[in-house]
Write an enzyme that holds these catalytic residues in place. Sequence first.
Site, short mmCIF file in Angstrom:
data_model
loop_
_atom_site.label_atom_id
_atom_site.label_comp_id
_atom_site.label_asym_id
_atom_site.label_seq_id
_atom_site.Cartn_x
_atom_site.Cartn_y
_atom_site.Cartn_z
N PRO A 88 15.23 29.67 6.38
CA PRO A 88 14.29 29.19 5.36
C PRO A 88 13.80 30.31 4.44
O PRO A 88 13.18 30.03 3.41
CB PRO A 88 13.14 28.59 6.17
CG PRO A 88 13.38 28.91 7.59
CD PRO A 88 14.77 29.42 7.75
N GLU A 115 12.97 31.54 16.98
CA GLU A 115 11.97 31.83 15.94
C GLU A 115 12.57 32.60 14.78
O GLU A 115 12.02 32.66 13.69
CB GLU A 115 10.82 32.66 16.54
CG GLU A 115 10.02 31.91 17.57
CD GLU A 115 9.40 30.65 17.00
OE1 GLU A 115 8.59 30.76 16.07
OE2 GLU A 115 9.73 29.55 17.49
N ARG A 153 33.65 19.83 -1.34
CA ARG A 153 33.97 18.75 -2.27
C ARG A 153 34.21 19.25 -3.69
O ARG A 153 34.69 18.51 -4.54
CB ARG A 153 32.92 17.64 -2.21
CG ARG A 153 31.55 18.04 -2.63
CD ARG A 153 30.54 16.95 -2.31
NE ARG A 153 30.74 15.74 -3.11
CZ ARG A 153 30.52 15.65 -4.42
NH1 ARG A 153 30.14 16.72 -5.10
NH2 ARG A 153 30.69 14.53 -5.05
N ASP A 168 29.02 14.32 -11.23
CA ASP A 168 27.98 14.28 -10.21
C ASP A 168 26.62 14.60 -10.76
O ASP A 168 26.49 15.41 -11.68
CB ASP A 168 28.22 15.37 -9.16
CG ASP A 168 29.33 15.02 -8.23
OD1 ASP A 168 29.68 13.85 -8.15
OD2 ASP A 168 29.83 15.96 -7.59
N1 ADE Z 1 17.00 27.14 9.36
C1 ADE Z 1 15.82 26.53 9.57
N2 ADE Z 1 15.36 25.95 8.46
C2 ADE Z 1 16.27 26.23 7.48
C3 ADE Z 1 16.37 25.93 6.08
N3 ADE Z 1 15.42 25.23 5.45
N4 ADE Z 1 17.45 26.37 5.42
C4 ADE Z 1 18.39 27.09 6.03
N5 ADE Z 1 18.36 27.40 7.34
C5 ADE Z 1 17.32 26.98 8.06
#
Ligand code: ADE
Length: 243
Positions: A88, A115, A153, A168
């Site tokens: 994230p 984590e 794709r 698309d």
């Molecule tokens: N791992 C956990 N959450 C994630 C996300 N939003 N994007 C990529 N990998 C992740």
Amino acid sequence: MQFDVFTLLPEVFPAYLETSILKRARQRGLIDVRVHNIRDYARDKHHTTDDTPFGGGGGMVMKPEPVFEAVESVLGRDSGTPIILLTPQGRLFDQRVAEELSSREKIALICGRYEGVDERIRQHLVTDEISIGDYVLTGGEIPALILIDAVSRLLPGVLGDPTGAEDDSHSSGLLEYPHYTRPPEFRGESVPDVLLSGDHAKIAKWRREQSLLRTLKRRPDLLEKANLTDEDRRFLSRMKDER
Ligand code: ADE
């Protein structure tokens, strides 16, 4: 194109990769997805892949040794292959990033779990970090599948229709126009006449306008970056005046 996926949960991948378009793409040799279990590269008796964080605090952290070992034994050192950590904290994945990655012959994807991963993996192994959105999942496996899907794709031959990916949503920076199929009338709702007219220029104009209108209503933020013609701009300002 080859994808080397490094994960602690290899069992997550087959169901999706053995279905529909990705299955066909694999059978035709257009993509090759190799899933590697990081645990197989842990050298201790218990095949440990995580440990408690130095400095305390909750959760577990993915250890560096098995991840380095896995990636380096599969790719070799300094292979030049992009090594992408799904996290994230990465740059946001979008259609532009999918296009950029689709020009590569091979990419490696590391799926984070627990984590997080030991910072040295980020600093000395990974060459790119990608997030699929501003929310937190339990791991990078679904993000890796999303990335593989979106990139695959775009490769020539993967979609049956050679123009398949051109219209698309997001490929032109706009949302896609509405689609209709048979029957021409369903529960009192008719397909727009123009689509039945056979007039290709008119249909193209209608689709472009619907695309602009939909983007204006749903994702006006996209219009700032989209490639717009003078005619598009005139249409949009008329629509804005009418609202
Ligand atoms: N791992 C956990 N959450 C994630 C996300 N939003 N994007 C990529 N990998 C992740």
